[in-house]
Design a protein around this motif. Structure first.
Motif, PDB file in Angstrom:
ATOM      1  N   GLU A  36      83.020 -47.193 -73.939  1.00 20.41           N
ATOM      2  CA  GLU A  36      82.045 -46.788 -73.256  1.00 20.41           C
ATOM      3  C   GLU A  36      82.330 -46.497 -71.790  1.00 20.41           C
ATOM      4  OE1 GLU A  36      77.838 -48.006 -75.131  1.00 20.41           O
ATOM      5  OE2 GLU A  36      78.226 -49.060 -73.391  1.00 20.41           O
ATOM      6  N   HIS A  60      75.757 -51.358 -65.596  1.00 19.14           N
ATOM      7  CA  HIS A  60      76.034 -51.183 -66.993  1.00 19.14           C
ATOM      8  C   HIS A  60      77.209 -52.497 -67.333  1.00 19.14           C
ATOM      9  CE1 HIS A  60      75.292 -48.817 -70.540  1.00 19.14           C
ATOM     10  NE2 HIS A  60      75.814 -49.788 -71.056  1.00 19.14           N
ATOM     11  N   HIS A  84      77.458 -55.755 -69.969  1.00 23.57           N
ATOM     12  CA  HIS A  84      78.534 -55.994 -71.062  1.00 23.57           C
ATOM     13  C   HIS A  84      79.223 -57.252 -70.843  1.00 23.57           C
ATOM     14  CE1 HIS A  84      79.397 -51.436 -71.658  1.00 23.57           C
ATOM     15  NE2 HIS A  84      77.936 -51.610 -72.324  1.00 23.57           N
ATOM     16  N   HIS A 121      69.868 -52.978 -75.590  1.00 18.89           N
ATOM     17  CA  HIS A 121      70.869 -52.505 -74.847  1.00 18.89           C
ATOM     18  C   HIS A 121      71.002 -51.152 -75.367  1.00 18.89           C
ATOM     19  CE1 HIS A 121      74.223 -52.689 -72.421  1.00 18.89           C
ATOM     20  NE2 HIS A 121      74.764 -51.724 -73.460  1.00 18.89           N
TER      21      HIS A 121
HETATM   22 FE   LIG Z   1      76.571 -50.293 -73.191  1.00 19.28          FE
END
Ligand SMILES: [Fe+2]
Length: 136
Positions: free
Chosen positions: A62, A77, A81, A118
């Motif tokens: 991702e 982001h 994570h 999420h």
């Molecule tokens: Fe994500």
């Protein structure tokens, strides 16, 4: 009905990521079912490890796509994570220390809630940016 049911609203509009998210949902269901069926600590431990490993792989994919698309929300982001991975690793550590008996349904509930929030919150934002960059 599975513990964690995929919903079309979870789609982020990028096929490869949707596929990985579905796999995560599947892994959480497998873990939940193992707990429900009172499988051994060994089996539960293996499933948590599998989930952690796949999550690490998925996050890196991702993040790679976000980078490729020059997505402005990348840093924040990544932090989300990292926090999640730290939490899952903590659970794994408990298991490694022979405390798998402390792992309960709280974990399955936490995983489901986190992933759902999420995907439908943070992840959704990069969809249009990735599509505009021609990433699928
Ligand atoms: Fe994500």
């Amino acid at each position: 009905m599975p513990f964690f049911e995929w919903d079309t609203s979870y789609s982020v509009g990028v096929a490869s990521i949707d596929t990985q998210h579905r796999k995560l949902v599947e892994l959480i269901n497998t873990l939940f079912e193992a707990m429900r069926d009172r499988k051994t600590a060994q089996i539960i431990g293996d499933l948590v490890r599998q989930l952690a490993d796949y999550t690490v792989y998925h996050f890196s994919e991702e993040e790679r796509l976000m980078e490729k698309a020059s997505y402005s929300g990348l840093l924040l982001h990544k932090k989300e994570h990292a926090t999640f991975i730290a939490k899952v690793r903590e659970v794994q550590q408990k298991i490694d220390q022979g405390q798998a008996n402390l792992i309960g349904f709280d974990l399955a509930n936490f995983l489901r809630a986190w992933l759902k929030d999420h995907i439908t919150g943070t992840d959704r934002n990069y969809g249009p940016v990735m599509r505009a960059a021609g990433l699928t």
